[in-house]
Every structure is written in structure tokens, then in C-alpha cells.
Design a protein around this motif. Structure first.
Motif, PDB file in Angstrom:
ATOM      1  N   UNK A  12       0.844  -1.258   0.030  1.00  0.00           N
ATOM      2  CA  UNK A  12       0.147  -0.034   0.046  1.00  0.00           C
ATOM      3  C   UNK A  12       0.989   1.250   0.065  1.00  0.00           C
ATOM      4  N   UNK A  13       2.204   1.132   0.145  1.00  0.00           N
ATOM      5  CA  UNK A  13       3.063   2.208   0.278  1.00  0.00           C
ATOM      6  C   UNK A  13       3.800   2.474  -0.888  1.00  0.00           C
ATOM      7  N   UNK A  14       3.599   3.373  -1.579  1.00  0.00           N
ATOM      8  CA  UNK A  14       4.419   4.009  -3.041  1.00  0.00           C
ATOM      9  C   UNK A  14       5.046   4.958  -2.673  1.00  0.00           C
ATOM     10  N   UNK A  15       6.526   4.634  -3.165  1.00  0.00           N
ATOM     11  CA  UNK A  15       7.415   5.717  -3.002  1.00  0.00           C
ATOM     12  C   UNK A  15       7.420   6.507  -4.367  1.00  0.00           C
ATOM     13  N   UNK A  16       7.326   7.913  -4.361  1.00  0.00           N
ATOM     14  CA  UNK A  16       7.227   8.768  -5.461  1.00  0.00           C
ATOM     15  C   UNK A  16       8.565   9.677  -5.599  1.00  0.00           C
ATOM     16  N   UNK A  17       9.017   9.632  -6.574  1.00  0.00           N
ATOM     17  CA  UNK A  17      10.044  10.642  -7.011  1.00  0.00           C
ATOM     18  C   UNK A  17       9.570  11.949  -7.229  1.00  0.00           C
ATOM     19  N   UNK A  18      10.152  12.728  -6.429  1.00  0.00           N
ATOM     20  CA  UNK A  18       9.601  14.218  -6.222  1.00  0.00           C
ATOM     21  C   UNK A  18      10.807  14.923  -5.993  1.00  0.00           C
ATOM     22  N   UNK A  19      10.657  16.419  -6.401  1.00  0.00           N
ATOM     23  CA  UNK A  19      11.781  17.172  -5.793  1.00  0.00           C
ATOM     24  C   UNK A  19      12.045  17.317  -4.455  1.00  0.00           C
ATOM     25  N   UNK A  20      12.983  17.262  -3.595  1.00  0.00           N
ATOM     26  CA  UNK A  20      13.281  17.654  -2.357  1.00  0.00           C
ATOM     27  C   UNK A  20      13.507  19.145  -2.277  1.00  0.00           C
ATOM     28  N   UNK A  21      12.670  19.779  -1.390  1.00  0.00           N
ATOM     29  CA  UNK A  21      12.731  20.902  -1.271  1.00  0.00           C
ATOM     30  C   UNK A  21      12.508  21.394   0.091  1.00  0.00           C
ATOM     31  N   UNK A  22      13.733  21.516   0.918  1.00  0.00           N
ATOM     32  CA  UNK A  22      13.891  21.785   2.355  1.00  0.00           C
ATOM     33  C   UNK A  22      13.478  23.190   2.627  1.00  0.00           C
ATOM     34  N   UNK A  23      12.258  23.793   2.267  1.00  0.00           N
ATOM     35  CA  UNK A  23      11.899  24.782   3.013  1.00  0.00           C
ATOM     36  C   UNK A  23      10.861  24.570   3.957  1.00  0.00           C
ATOM     37  N   UNK A  24      10.805  25.207   4.831  1.00  0.00           N
ATOM     38  CA  UNK A  24       9.650  24.655   5.941  1.00  0.00           C
ATOM     39  C   UNK A  24       9.226  26.121   6.427  1.00  0.00           C
ATOM     40  N   UNK A  25       7.777  25.912   6.914  1.00  0.00           N
ATOM     41  CA  UNK A  25       7.137  26.949   7.268  1.00  0.00           C
ATOM     42  C   UNK A  25       7.632  27.580   8.680  1.00  0.00           C
ATOM     43  N   UNK A  26       8.390  26.827   9.385  1.00  0.00           N
ATOM     44  CA  UNK A  26       8.996  27.311  10.469  1.00  0.00           C
ATOM     45  C   UNK A  26      10.217  28.355  10.176  1.00  0.00           C
ATOM     46  N   UNK A  27      10.936  28.013   8.968  1.00  0.00           N
ATOM     47  CA  UNK A  27      11.884  28.896   8.501  1.00  0.00           C
ATOM     48  C   UNK A  27      11.357  30.118   7.810  1.00  0.00           C
ATOM     49  N   UNK A  28      10.311  30.120   7.370  1.00  0.00           N
ATOM     50  CA  UNK A  28       9.677  31.278   6.640  1.00  0.00           C
ATOM     51  C   UNK A  28       9.220  32.137   7.828  1.00  0.00           C
ATOM     52  N   UNK A  29       8.576  31.553   8.798  1.00  0.00           N
ATOM     53  CA  UNK A  29       8.342  32.525   9.823  1.00  0.00           C
ATOM     54  C   UNK A  29       9.215  33.048  10.579  1.00  0.00           C
ATOM     55  N   UNK A  30      10.325  32.231  11.051  1.00  0.00           N
ATOM     56  CA  UNK A  30      11.597  32.977  11.628  1.00  0.00           C
ATOM     57  C   UNK A  30      12.123  33.982  10.713  1.00  0.00           C
ATOM     58  N   UNK A  31      12.502  33.804   9.460  1.00  0.00           N
ATOM     59  CA  UNK A  31      13.160  34.776   8.523  1.00  0.00           C
ATOM     60  C   UNK A  31      12.189  35.991   8.593  1.00  0.00           C
ATOM     61  N   UNK A  32      10.909  35.741   8.581  1.00  0.00           N
ATOM     62  CA  UNK A  32      10.097  36.888   8.203  1.00  0.00           C
ATOM     63  C   UNK A  32       9.917  37.797   9.836  1.00  0.00           C
ATOM     64  N   UNK A  33      10.126  37.118  10.736  1.00  0.00           N
ATOM     65  CA  UNK A  33      10.058  37.915  12.056  1.00  0.00           C
ATOM     66  C   UNK A  33      11.437  38.791  12.202  1.00  0.00           C
ATOM     67  N   UNK A  34      12.458  38.343  11.512  1.00  0.00           N
ATOM     68  CA  UNK A  34      13.724  38.672  11.817  1.00  0.00           C
ATOM     69  C   UNK A  34      13.847  39.748  10.565  1.00  0.00           C
ATOM     70  N   UNK A  35      12.935  40.251   9.708  1.00  0.00           N
ATOM     71  CA  UNK A  35      12.786  41.196   8.799  1.00  0.00           C
ATOM     72  C   UNK A  35      13.549  40.922   7.398  1.00  0.00           C
ATOM     73  N   UNK A  36      13.860  39.686   7.287  1.00  0.00           N
ATOM     74  CA  UNK A  36      14.396  39.115   6.117  1.00  0.00           C
ATOM     75  C   UNK A  36      13.635  38.954   4.925  1.00  0.00           C
TER      76      UNK A  36
END
Length: 194
Positions: free
Chosen positions: A149-173
Motif C-alpha cells: 500500500x506504500x508507494x514511493x514517489x520520485x519528487x523534488x526535495x525542497x527543504x523549505x519549512x514554514x518554521x523557517x519562513x516564519x523565523x526569517x520573516x520575523x527577523x525582517x528578512x
């Protein structure tokens, strides 16, 4: 039978990694739609950085508006809390008794801890899992590595996280390159995550 992939998350905020992955799955698998199932704010676990449900829904709605095969879903908002994935799946089967086939989309990091999920055996018996690669520690349990029942999908690995977005935004970046334009506009206008 319409095949729908269920992509669960808080989407706090939804970023381009989420959008790229969902679009990739619609383009490269037999899924006809991907639904972004927005996990509600738990009344038992208030997290100050987690926006209200309707704000996160609105960001997802605006981000996917131009993509006819991507849909926002607030199906979990009215379910009793704390909620478990199995409950959402049962609710979806009741709400859409005919014409839909649901599959779960999850990162490999979640598969590593999947046996801790409530009724994980029932989920595996009734649904297919589409697992995309993630950079993470640990290994997938042996019994899940070759499960039918488990199918591994080849997909782009994009290491962006919502945590990173929030932190950077809070820091004014400048986080605009990491967000769909509609999400950035809504987030900026509402002054979120500052």
C-alpha cells in the motif's frame, strides 16, 4: 472514480515547496486532484505562532486558485478535537460515498513514525500512501519498506519549512521567493508572523 491525494498539514504558511510537491504529484501520478487538508488549531494545544484556521485556509485558497487540480480543504475544522487521520478518512468516506478514491500523501519522515499513528494498520489496509522523499534522520521500519500500500514517489526535495519562513520573516528578512505571490500578499497585508 476520481483519485484524490490528501496532503495534510498546518500550512502555517503554505510555501512554494508545498505547491511544487502537490503540482508534481498531479502531473506525475494518476492523481486527478490534491486536496490540502488544513490541520486545525487544537483547542488543547494553543500555539501562538499558529494562525487561526480561517486565515490559513484563506492563504491556501488564494495560493491554489490558479491551479484547477489543487484544492483547499477545511474538512477537519468541524471534527471533534483532538482529531486523528483515521477519523478524517472515515468522515471523507461518509461525505463522498461514491466516485472518489482517497490516497494519503506523506513525507518519508512521517513514514518513519507511521506505526505510532492511531489505527495505522487500518489506514494501510484501506488506503494507499504516496510517500515523497525528505532529508531526515532515522530509518523506515522494515515492515513498511516494501508494503504493497506504500508507494514511493520520485519528487523534488525542497527543504523549505514554514518554521523557517516564519523565523526569517520575523527577523525582517525577505521571504517572498519562498512563498506563492498570493500568500505573500495576504501575509503582508495582514501583518502576520512579525
Amino acid at each position: 472514480m476520481k483519485k484524490v491525494g490528501l496532503f495534510f498539514g498546518t500550512f502555517n504558511p503554505l510555501h512554494i515547496g508545498h505547491l511544487i510537491l502537490a503540482n508534481h504529484l498531479v502531473q506525475e501520478t494518476d492523481l486527478e486532484e490534491v486536496w490540502f487538508v488544513i490541520t486545525p488549531q487544537s483547542p488543547f494545544k494553543k500555539k501562538s505562532s499558529l494562525l487561526d484556521n480561517h486565515h490559513r485556509y484563506q492563504m491556501v485558497f488564494e495560493a491554489v486558485e490558479e491551479f484547477p487540480h489543487l484544492k483547499p480543504s477545511k474538512i477537519e475544522f468541524d471534527l471533534p478535537q483532538p482529531n486523528y487521520t483515521i477519523n478524517t478518512l472515515v468522515h471523507l468516506e461518509e461525505k463522498y460515498p461514491k466516485g472518489y478514491s482517497f490516497q494519503l500523501i506523506m513525507g518519508e519522515d512521517n513514514l518513519k513514525s507511521f506505526r505510532k499513528w492511531k489505527n495505522y494498520e487500518e489506514i494501510l489496509a484501506r488506503y494507499e500512501l504516496l510517500v515523497y522523499p525528505r532529508l531526515s534522520e532515522g530509518v523506515v521500519p522494515e515492515d513498511l519498506q516494501d508494503h504493497p500500500a506504500i508507494h514511493r514517489i520520485e519528487a523534488p526535495i525542497i527543504e523549505i519549512s514554514s518554521t523557517l519562513v516564519r523565523r526569517m520573516h520575523k527577523e525582517g528578512k525577505d521571504v517572498r521567493p519562498m512563498l506563492p505571490a498570493a500568500v505573500w500578499k495576504f501575509m503582508d497585508e495582514m501583518n502576520f508572523y512579525r
